[in-house]
Enzyme design. Sequence first.
Site, short mmCIF file in Angstrom:
data_model
loop_
_atom_site.label_atom_id
_atom_site.label_comp_id
_atom_site.label_asym_id
_atom_site.label_seq_id
_atom_site.Cartn_x
_atom_site.Cartn_y
_atom_site.Cartn_z
NE ARG A 333 -4.14 0.15 1.79
CZ ARG A 333 -5.24 0.53 1.14
NH1 ARG A 333 -5.37 1.78 0.75
NH2 ARG A 333 -6.19 -0.34 0.87
CD GLU A 735 -6.89 2.53 6.68
OE1 GLU A 735 -5.88 1.92 7.04
OE2 GLU A 735 -7.56 2.21 5.68
#
Length: 785
Positions: A333, A735
Site C-alpha cells: 500500500r 484512514e
Amino acid sequence: MNETFKLERTSAPLAAEESGESMRHVHRPVPHDSGAKHVQGIAQYIDDIREPDGTLHIAIGQSPKARGRIVSLDLAIVRSQPGVVAVLTASDIPGKNDVSPSFGDDPLFAHAEVSFLGQALFAVVATTRDAARRAVRHAVVEIAEEAPSITVEDALPRDETVLPDYAFGRGDAEAAITQATYRLAGKFRVGGQEHFYLEGQVALAVPGEDGDIHVYSSTQHPTEVQHVVARVLDLPDAYVVCETRRMGGGFGGKESQATQWAVTAALAARVTGRACKLRLDRDDDFVLTGKRHDFRCDWQVGFDDEGRIEGYAVDLLARCGYSADLSGGVVDRAMFHADNAYWMPAARIASKRLKTNTVSNTAFRGFGGPQGMLAIEHVMDQIAWAMGRDPLDVRYANFYAPGRNFTPFGMEVEETDTLVDLVRRLEETSAYRARREEIAVFNASSPILKRGIALTPVKFGISFTLTHLNQAGALVHVYQDGSVHLNHGGTEMGQGLHIKVAQVVAEEFGITMERVRITATSTAKVPNTSPTAASSGSDLNGMAARIAAGAIKRRMAAYAASLYGVAEDEIEFRDDRVFVGNESLSFTELAKKCVLGRVPLSEAGHYQTPKITWNRETATGRPFFYFAYGAACSEVIVDTLTGENRLLRADILHDVGRSLNPAIDIGQIEGGFVQGMGWLTTEELVFASDGRLLTHAPSTYKIPVASDVPADFRVALYPNSNREETVYRSKAVGEPPLMLANSVFCALCDAVHSVDPAKPVPLDAPATPEAILRACEALRGRSMG
C-alpha cells in the site's frame, strides 16, 4: 498567547437532489450508540466483564536478549512461586506453535531461538495477576547471544528480508530522470508510531463442553482469532467462538496482534480447565506489540521548468521486524500511494521488506499509505525550493488530469475533477495566498520565530489490496414485536461503525433507531469475516446489512400485498408504519402477521465489493474500488533557537461522498488529523543498539494531547456523491484523514526553510523539537554533533 479556541464543524451545502432530505436516519448526525456510556464510564470492555469464579490470570515471560539461540530455560523456581497454577511453554501446545496471520513465522512461544528483546518465551498462569507477574521474574534464561539488526542500515548489508523484494512502474524512470532538465535525489526517513490505544491488549477465555472455548478478545479481526486459536489448540474452527462488543481503540494494532494474547488465554484455559484472562501491562504492551513501519525512502526525480515531474524513482526500505506479519500488504500500500495525487509519466516504485530483531511491525491507520504519500510530498517541497516556487503551485502542476490520469500501477484515476476542485475550494476558503504573503512579511522581520504554511492533498484508495478480504456478512432478525436484532462482521473501536450500520437498517425498514438492537460481533453469528480495517467497515458491513434487511422487507411487503390485495409497489415502509394502498398498520402489526403467516423474518446478507481485480505478479488490475479525497492547509510557528513549535490553524476539506453520519465522520476527520500530526511531530520510537525499546511508556513517548489541537480548527465536508454504488453513495472515512496531517509536516519544513531559503531543509519525520533545532542549526552552518 491569548487565543480564542475556534472549532468549526461545518458541512458544505449539498444540492437538493443530494441532500437526502427524504432520508429519516441515513445522512443524519445520529449520536454514537455508546457515546453516553463512554462519557459515563459504563461502556463495557473486556476487562469489565464479570469474571467467572476461579478465573486465573496470565503474565508473559520475555526474552532478555534481541537475538540468539536459547541454551536453557529453567522454570523450576517459577513453578514453585505462590499462586502459580501452571507454566506454559511451546511444549504445551497441542497444535501448531504459530500465531502468524499468513506465513507461519510467528511462534506463540519462542522455543529454539529468540528474535527480539521481549519476545514471549513462556506464560505463567496464577490465581492473581500480581502473583503471575511476580513469578515470571524468577525464570533462569541462558541465551547464546548474536549481534542484532535493529535499523534499516543494520539489515541492508545482511540482506535479510521477511518477504521478497517487489517493484512496479511505468516506462524507463531512470532514463527519464537522466534526460530531464532538472534532477534531484535524496534520502528521507519516515518514523514509526505506537498505537497507544486507550484499552490495551486483553483477552478472556472461558472453556466449555466437549473442548469448546469462548474467547472475549479486544480484536479487530474475530475470525482470525477464532482460526488461530483453533490452529494452536488443534481444534476445528467450529469449536471456537470469538466475541467482541467494543474496543477502546485499535488503529490497526488489534488487526493481527490481538491474536497472540487471545491464543495464550485460550491455551491456558485448555490446560487448566478454568477461565483465564490476559491483560498486558502498558510497558509490556509497548514492548510486545508492533508499530507503524518506519521507512527510509531513497528517491530520485527529474522535472521541467514548471516543476512537472518527468521521472520518479523511489526505493521504499521498510523496517518490518522479525516476522512478516502484515508487512506484505502494508508495504504494497505504501507503493500504491507513492504517487499520492500526482501524475508520473515514468516511474519506478520499488520496495524491500527488511528483517530486524525488533517486534514485528504491523497495521496502523493508513496501512503504509501515509509513508509512501509523505515521501512524495517531501519531494514536491524539494522541487519547489529548488525552483523558487510556491509549493502549492508545484503540486497543481503535477495533479492528475484528463489524459494524464493513470497511476504507476495502471489504475485509472476517474475523479480528477473532484481532486482539483476540492483543493481549489480549500485554497480559497483558507485564504492560502493572502496568508502566504503575510507569513513572508512576518518572517522577514522575525529572526527567531518563523511561521510556515502548507496545503497538501490526499488521494487514498479504498479496498483491501488482498482481494478476497473485500467481503462482509450481516445477520438481521425481525421479531414479532417489531424489534430488530442486528449483527455483522465489523468491530466497533470507537469509530461509530455500529451506529452507521444501524442507521442503514433502520432506514431500510422505515423504523425508529430505538427498534434496532446492536449486538456484539461474534463468529458464532457471522462467519468468515474480514478484519475491520482498510477504511472499509461501513462500505462492507453497511451494504451486507442493507442486503439482509432488504430481503426481509421484500418478504414482508409481498405478504402484506397478498393480505390486502394490492400490488407490492403500492406498499411503503416509513415512520414506523407500513402503508398499504389507502390503509396503514404499524411495523409491529405487520411483523406479527408475518409470523402468523409463516413468513421468515431472518436473513444473512452477504456483500462482495465489485470491480476489484489485482494481479500482483503482473502488477495489473484495479486494486481499489474508488478513491477518497481530501486536503488540509496548516499554519505553524517555530522557535528556531529551541525547535519548539505550535500548530496555529488547520483548515480541512474532506470528501466522504454522501456521509452516512456527518457528525461521526467529522469526528473521524478531526481524530485522524490529530493522530497523524502526532506521528509527524512528537511521536518518536527509539531503540537502543541492543534492541531495547527506550520509548516504552507515556513518560518517554509523547502522543498529542488536547492542548496540541489548533486553536483555530476548521473542518468541512466536501459536497459530493460517490460515483460508485456504495451504501447510500457514501465514502470511507477511517484512514484518509490521517494523511491530512502531511500538511503539518510540510508547514514545519516551510517555516524552517525560511532560515535560509537557498538551501533544502534537512528534516526527517517525526519533526520533533530536537529534529527541528538540528535542521535550523544545519541551515545556519552549525552542527549540533
